[in-house]
Design an enzyme around this catalytic site. Structure first.
Site, PDB file in Angstrom:
ATOM      1  N   LEU A   1       0.235  -0.857   0.118  1.00 40.50           N
ATOM      2  CA  LEU A   1       0.143  -0.199  -0.474  1.00 40.50           C
ATOM      3  C   LEU A   1       0.828   1.234  -0.176  1.00 40.50           C
ATOM      4  O   LEU A   1       0.802   2.142  -1.039  1.00 40.50           O
ATOM      5  CB  LEU A   1      -0.721  -0.071   0.547  1.00 40.50           C
ATOM      6  CG  LEU A   1      -1.662   1.815   0.903  1.00 40.50           C
ATOM      7  CD1 LEU A   1      -2.576   1.320   0.345  1.00 40.50           C
ATOM      8  CD2 LEU A   1      -2.562   1.457   2.870  1.00 40.50           C
ATOM      9  N   ASP A   2       1.062   1.511   1.281  1.00 45.06           N
ATOM     10  CA  ASP A   2       2.682   2.538   1.636  1.00 45.06           C
ATOM     11  C   ASP A   2       3.868   2.370   2.179  1.00 45.06           C
ATOM     12  O   ASP A   2       3.766   1.925   3.631  1.00 45.06           O
ATOM     13  CB  ASP A   2       1.909   3.466   2.355  1.00 45.06           C
ATOM     14  CG  ASP A   2       2.743   5.034   2.126  1.00 45.06           C
ATOM     15  OD1 ASP A   2       3.804   4.730   1.747  1.00 45.06           O
ATOM     16  OD2 ASP A   2       2.629   5.423   3.539  1.00 45.06           O
ATOM     17  N   PRO A   3       4.853   1.458   0.676  1.00 42.80           N
ATOM     18  CA  PRO A   3       4.849   1.667  -0.144  1.00 42.80           C
ATOM     19  C   PRO A   3       4.428   0.981  -1.663  1.00 42.80           C
ATOM     20  O   PRO A   3       4.096  -0.350  -1.027  1.00 42.80           O
ATOM     21  CB  PRO A   3       6.800   1.541  -0.578  1.00 42.80           C
ATOM     22  CG  PRO A   3       6.486   0.726   0.842  1.00 42.80           C
ATOM     23  CD  PRO A   3       6.349   0.964   1.583  1.00 42.80           C
TER      24      PRO A   3
END
Length: 976
Positions: A651-653
Site C-alpha cells: 500500500l505505502d509503499p
C-alpha cells in the site's frame, strides 16, 4: 400398566426426549454368538497399574456373574485399589488369583506395562497408539514382538462410525462436577463468594447421586438470587451432542437453567438474569462454515474437513462464561480456539462486561471467559493453547493470554482450565457399570479369539474386527498407517515442530509431515510454485488471489503453526510449512529452491536473508516493503543470477507509487510539468472503532509505527530541503488535513521523500512530500509517551526479563525519578504533568492507557518493546472492529497554456471485521503483492535485479487488476 413420568425442564432441547427414556436394556451376546459359545472359555481381568487413581475395571461383578452363568471362567487379578472389592467379584463366581496366564483373553482399562504383557494372548484395553503416539510406541513394539492380538476399545464402532464402547458419559459427569468446583474457587480468588463453593471435586463423592445433591443445593441458592450481581449472567457452552456432552448436561440440569440457541447467546450473556444459568449446546453445524459458501454438509465435512473453518471463537466463545468441550478433534480439522483466538478472548476487557458496577466495590472480572473444561483432553487439539493435560492430583491451571500457566494459584489473569484425561475414574463404580454393560455383548465375541491362529481365520463381528490393531506379529490392514507415520517421523528432525516442547506430539508431527513430504511435490511439471513466507493478517488475500489459478500451488511458511495451518485449510492447493527463517536456514534453502517465486511478508530486516537464498537458487522474489540498504546491496548479485526481486508493491509503499506514476505519465505526455507532489497515506481504525487515547488500533506489532514517530524525515518544500531530526520532532510539525472534511485527520512527514524525486521522474518539482495520516490528537498523545521515555530502544534495568516483577505505575515512577512508588496518586499525576510538557491531554491519555495502573508488566528489556507488546493487546482490533485505509495525493500541475491544476487523488477503503472478511490493510497490501507475483509467474516482468514498480509495464496492469478487486481511486481538480 407402566407409567412413565417425564419431568419438563424449561428450554431443554427436544432431542433429549429420547435420552430420558434410554435405560439399561437387557444385555445379550453380540450378533451371531450364543451363550453356548463361551462355555469353557477363560477370560481374565487384570489389575490397573497405569495410575494410582485408576480404580475402574472393564467389567463389573454383575457382568462377571453373567459370563460365569453362561459357562465362562473369569479370572480376576487381586487389587485393593479397584472400586469394587475382590469379594464382590468372588461372590459373582470369579476366581481371584495372581497368575492369569491360563486365560487366552485378558481385558483391562488402561495401557499395560511392557514387562507384564503375556505373549500369544488377546488383550483388550485403551492403548493410545492409533495416532502413533510416540510415548506408546515401545508398548506397540512389545505387543508385536510378543505376538499379541490387541483390540482397542477406542476403535470399536458401529456401521455409522459411532463408538459402541466408551466411558464418555461419565467423563462428562465427572468433568462437569469438577469444573463447577473449580469455578467456585476461581471466582472466590477473584473476590466473589458463590454457591459453587459448596461443590467438591468428583472423587470426593461416593457416587454421582451425592454430587448431584450438592449441585442441587447450590442451584437452590442461585435461584434465591445469591449469586453476586457483579458476576453477571453466567453462560455455559457445551460443544458436541454425544455421550460426553450429555453426561455433563445431566449434571448441569440440576441447576436452575435455561437453554438458548447460539444466535441468542450474546443477548442473554449481556442482559440475562442472575438467578439462573444459561446453557447453549453447540453442534458442528452451529460453528463450522464452508469456505466456499453453502450449507454445512456433515458427510462432506467428515470426508473433507479442510473445506470448512470454525467460527466458534468469533460467534460463540466471546459470550461464554464456561466452555465444556466434549468433541473429538482430528489433526486436520478446524480448531475451536486457536492461540491467537485465546489472546483476544483473554484480553482485559471490562468494557465487554456491561453489568459490572465497580462503584459497589465489587472487583471486576478480568474477562468474560472464566473456565474451560476440556473433557476431550487432547493437548494442542480443539483448544489449542491447552498443551498438556491436568491431573486428578492437580486438576486445574490458569492459562493467560501469553500462554503462561499457573497450577498453584487461582488468582491472576487468564482462564481456569480442567483437562484431566482420566476423569471417569473419579466415579469408578458407576463408570465401571456403564462401561461394562456396553462391553459385555462384545465380550462373547472376543472370547472366540485365539492369538496363535491367523487373523483371517477368525470370525469376528464387524465391531470387534475393526478394533483389532495387531495380530500375528504385525499391524492389521486398517492400521498399517501407524508404521508409515513412524517411518516418516524417523526420516527427519522434529526439533522445529514445537518450540515450546521437548517432545513434539502427534499434531506437530502430523503438521510437519505435510510440510516436509507434500510441499510442492505432488503436482505436475506445468504447476507454478509460490513460497509465501509469513502467514499474518495480509497473507490471506495473497493466497486467495494466487489460488484462483488452477496451475498455482502455494506453500505458506510460518514460525507459528496455527497461522499456516489455518491458511492451508481455507484455500485450495495451499500447504503449510513450519519454518523459522532464522533458525532453519537449511529448510529455507530447500523450499526456495523448489519455488518459482518467493513472496516475503516477513519483517523487512529478514528480506536480505531470503534474497540471498533466492539469488543462490535463481528464484524470483516479491516484497511489499521499502527497498532497504541491505536489499540495494544485493542488486548486482541478483542481476548476475538473472532473477527479478520486486519491492514496494503493497500500500505505502505500493499503491501510492502506482497512482502517482499514472498521474505523472499523463502530465508529461501532455507537455505539462509537476510543480508539487504532496502525498499522505495511513491505515486507521474505522471512526466508530477509534475510541481510545491514541485514536488508533493495531493488527500487528506497534513497534514499527512507534519507531516512525521518533525517526528522522526529509522533504522538499518550495525548492528548499527540510530536514527533521530524530527524537519526536516530526510530531511537533503535524499538519491538519481537511481534504475529507468529515474526518478529523492530521499528518506528519514520513522518512526520506527526496529519494522519490528521481524514482518518479519529477525533477522539475519544487515540493515533494510524503507523509503519514492519523486521527487528530494522535501525535500529541504519542509525544507524551516520548517525553516520558516509553518510546526508547535503550535497555532499562527495570525491564530486564530476569528482574523482579514491576507494575506500570512503578515503571512510570522510575522514569520520573520517584523512588517512593507509594506516592499519593495525585502527586504522581502532578509530576507526570510537568514531565509531559504541562499538557493535560497527554496526561489523560497516559492515564487512560492504563500506564498508571497496578497491572504487572510483561518485560522485554527496553521501553519500546515492552509498551509495544502491551499496546498490541490493549489497542488490538476486536472481532467486530473494522479498519480504514486512506491515501491522498495532491499534484500541482503547470500545463503548456500556463493554466495550473491542483489535482486531488483520493483512495478510501473500508475493511471488514475479522469475523466477516479481510481488513482494508490486508486487501491493499495483499492484493498488490499477489498481482506482482502473478505477473512474475506469467513472465510480464522481465527486468532483473532489484525492481521498483515505476515502470509502465508494471504499474499500468497492476492498477487495472486492482480495479477489478474493487480498489480504485477518485480524482478531483481545482483549476487556477
Amino acid at each position: 400398566m407402566i407409567v412413565l413420568l417425564l419431568k419438563s425442564v424449561h428450554g431443554l432441547p427436544s432431542r433429549r426426549a429420547g435420552n430420558l427414556l434410554r435405560r439399561a436394556a437387557p444385555l445379550t451376546p453380540a450378533a451371531g454368538r450364543g451363550l453356548a459359545d463361551v462355555k469353557g472359555k477363560i477370560i481374565a481381568i487384570r489389575r490397573e497399574d497405569q495410575s494410582v487413581w485408576e480404580r475402574r475395571a472393564p467389567l463389573s461383578p454383575t457382568n462377571v456373574r453373567k459370563l460365569v452363568r453362561a459357562g465362562a471362567k473369569v479370572l480376576v487379578q487381586p487389587s485393593n485399589r479397584r472400586a469394587y472389592p475382590m469379594q464382590a467379584y468372588a461372590n459373582a463366581g470369579a476366581v481371584i488369583q495372581e497368575d492369569i496366564g491360563e486365560a487366552p483373553v485378558i481385558v483391562g482399562v488402561k495401557q499395560v506395562p511392557i514387562d507384564f504383557l503375556l505373549p500369544n494372548k488377546t488383550y483388550c484395553f485403551f492403548s493410545h497408539t492409533i495416532k502413533a503416539q510416540e510415548a506408546n510406541m515401545p508398548l506397540l513394539d512389545a505387543i508385536l514382538d510378543k505376538n499379541i492380538r490387541l483390540i482397542d476399545y477406542e476403535k470399536m464402532m458401529d456401521a455409522n462410525g459411532q463408538r459402541t464402547v466408551a466411558f464418555g458419559k461419565y467423563a462428562g459427569v465427572a468433568g462437569m462436577i469438577n469444573i463447577l468446583h473449580g469455578l467456585g474457587l476461581r471466582l472466590l480468588a477473584l473476590g466473589h463468594h458463590t454457591p459453587f463453593m459448596h461443590i467438591g471435586p468428583a472423587h470426593n463423592y461416593r457416587n454421582s447421586g451425592m454430587a448431584r445433591q450438592a449441585v442441587r443445593d447450590a442451584g437452590y441458592e442461585i435461584s434465591l438470587g445469591m449469586m453476586p450481581k457483579s458476576i453477571g449472567p453466567l453462560t455455559f457452552v457445551f460443544t458436541g451432542t454425544g455421550n460426553v456432552s450429555q453426561g455433563a448436561q445431566e449434571i448441569f440440569q440440576d441447576l436452575p437453567h435455561e437453554y438458548v440457541p447460539p444466535d441468542m447467546l450474546q443477548k442473554v450473556a449481556n442482559h440475562g438474569a442472575t438467578n439462573k444459568i444459561y446453557a447453549c449446546e453447540v453442534s458442528r453445524r452451529d460453528h463450522l462454515v464452508r469456505i466456499n459458501g453453502g450449507a454445512f454438509d456433515a458427510r462432506e465435512y467428515d470426508d473433507h474437513p479442510s473445506r470448512y473453518i470454525s467460527v466458534f471463537s468469533k460467534k460463540i466463545a466471546p459470550y461464554a462464561s464456561v466452555i465444556i468441550n466434549g468433541i473429538y478433534w482430528a489433526p486436520n480439522s478446524p480448531k475451536l480456539i486457536t492461540i491467537p483466538d485465546a489472546k483476544v478472548l483473554l484480553r482485559s476487557a471490562q468494557s465487554h462486561l456491561p453489568w459490572v458496577q465497580t462503584s459497589t466495590g465489587s472487583p471486576p472480572l478480568p474477562h468474560r471467559l472464566l473456565a474451560i473444561c476440556d473433557i476431550s483432553a487432547d493437548p494442542g487439539g480443539s483448544i489449542e493453547f491447552m498443551n498438556e493435560c491436568t491431573t486428578i492430583d492437580t486438576p486445574f491451571c490458569v492459562y493467560d493470554a501469553e500462554q503462561h500457566k499457573d497450577t498453584k494459584s487461582f488468582r491472576g489473569p487468564g482462564v481456569l482450565v480442567c483437562s484431566i484425561d482420566n476423569m471417569p475414574t473419579q466415579l469408578p463404580r458407576e463408570a465401571t457399570d456403564f462401561f461394562g454393560d456396553l462391553l459385555l455383548p462384545h465380550v462373547f465375541d472376543v472370547l472366540q479369539s485365539d492369538a496363535t491362529k491367523p487373523f483371517s481365520e477368525q470370525k469376528f463381528t464387524s465391531v470387534v474386527e475393526g478394533a483389532v490393531i495387531t495380530s500375528n506379529g504385525r499391524l492389521t490392514k486398517n492400521f498399517e498407517y501407524i508404521q508409515d507415520l513412524r517411518n516418516q517421523r524417523s526420516g527427519f528432525s522434529l526439533e522445529s515442530c514445537d518450540e515450546s516442547s521437548d517432545k513434539p506430539g502427534f499434531d506437530e508431527f502430523f503438521f510437519y509431515r505435510f510440510a516436509k513430504h507434500r510441499v510442492m511435490g505432488d503436482y505436475d511439471e506445468n504447476t507454478k510454485r509460490v513460497l509465501l513466507l509469513g502467514a499474518g493478517y495480509v497473507s490471506a488475500p495473497v493466497v486467495e488471489y494466487l489460488t484462483r489459478s488452477n496451475d498455482i500451488v502455494v506453500s505458506v511458511a510460518s514460525a507459528l503453526r496455527d497461522e499456516a495451518d489455518n491458511l492451508a485449510r481455507r484455500f485450495p492447493r495451499t500447504e503449510p510449512v513450519l519454518l523459522n527463517v532464522t533458525e532453519r536456514p537449511d529448510l529455507l534453502k530447500e523450499l526456495v529452491a523448489k519455488a518459482d517465486v518467493v513472496v516475503s511478508l516477513l519483517p523487512y530486516g529478514l528480506h536480505p536473508v531470503v534474497a540471498e537464498q533466492c539469488i543462490a537458487s535463481k528464484t524470483n522474489m516479491v516484497t511489499a516493503s521499502y527497498l532497504s540498504d541491505g536489499m540495494k546491496a544485493l542488486h548486482g548479485a541478483a542481476v548476475d543470477a538473472g532473477i527479478t526481486v520486486v519491492n514496494e508493491v503493497g500500500l505505502d509503499p505500493g499503491i501510492d507509487h502506482l497512482l502517482a506514476m499514472e498521474c505523472f505519465e499523463e502530465v508529461h505526455q501532455g507537455g505539462g510539468k509537476v510543480e508539487s507532489f504532496v502525498s499522505y497515506c495511513g491505515g486507521l481504525p474505522a471512526p466508530e472503532c477509534s475510541d481510545n487515547p491514541l485514536r488508533y488500533r493495531f493488527s500487528w506489532s506497534p513497534r514499527g509505527a512507534l519507531l516512525n514517530t521518533i525517526g528522522a524525515a526529509r522533504y522538499l518544500k518550495d525548492g528548499q530541503i527540510v530536514e527533521i531530526p530524530p527524537g519526536g520532532a516530526l510530531l511537533e510539525r503535524t499538519e491538519k488535513l481537511d481534504f475529507l472534511p468529515g474526518f478529523a485527520f492530521e499528518g506528519f512527514a514520513n522518512r526520506d521523500s527526496l529519494a522519490y524525486v528521481d524514482h518518479y521522474g519529477i525533477g522539475e518539482a519544487r515540493t515533494v512530500f510524503r507523509g503519514t495520516i492519523r486521527y487528530a490528537d494522535y501525535s500529541d498523545h504519542v509525544l507524551g509517551l516520548i517525553k516520558l521515555g516509553l518510546i526508547s530502544m535503550e535497555q532499562h534495568p527495570c525491564l530486564h526479563p530476569g528482574g523482579p516483577d514491576i507494575t506500570w505505575r512503578q515503571l512510570v515512577c522510575n522514569l520520573l525519578g520517584i523512588t517512593d512508588h507509594n506516592i499519593f496518586y495525585d502527586n504522581l499525576k502532578n509530576q507526570l504533568f510537568e514531565k509531559v510538557g504541562r499538557n493535560e491531554h497527554r496526561l489523560k491519555a497516559i492515564e487512560d492507557l492504563g500506564l498508571l495502573s497496578e497491572e504487572m508488566i510483561v518485560k522485554h528489556g527496553n521501553p519500546i518493546d515492552t509498551i509495544s507488546q502491551y499496546l498490541s493487546k490493549r489497542l488490538s482490533f476486536g472481532p467486530t472492529d473494522r479498519d480504514l485505509v486512506v491515501l491522498r495525493h495532491e499534484v500541482g500541475i503547470l500545463w503548456p497554456d500556463q493554466r495550473r491544476e491542483l489535482r486531488g487523488i483520493n483512495l478510501v477503503c473500508y475493511g471488514q471485521s475479522s469475523s466477516d472478511g479481510y481488513s482494508a490493510m490486508a486487501r491493499t497490501v495483499g492484493y498488490p503483492a499477489a498481482i506482482a507475483t502473478k505477473m512474475l509467474l506469467d513472465g510480464e516482468i522481465q527486468r532483473k535485479g532489484m525492481v521498483l514498480p515505476f515502470l509502465q509495464d508494471i504499474y499500468r496492469p497492476m492498477l487495472k487488476r486492482l480495479k477489478a478487486e474493487g480498489i480504485t481511486a477518485e480524482e478531483k481538480s481545482l483549476w487556477i
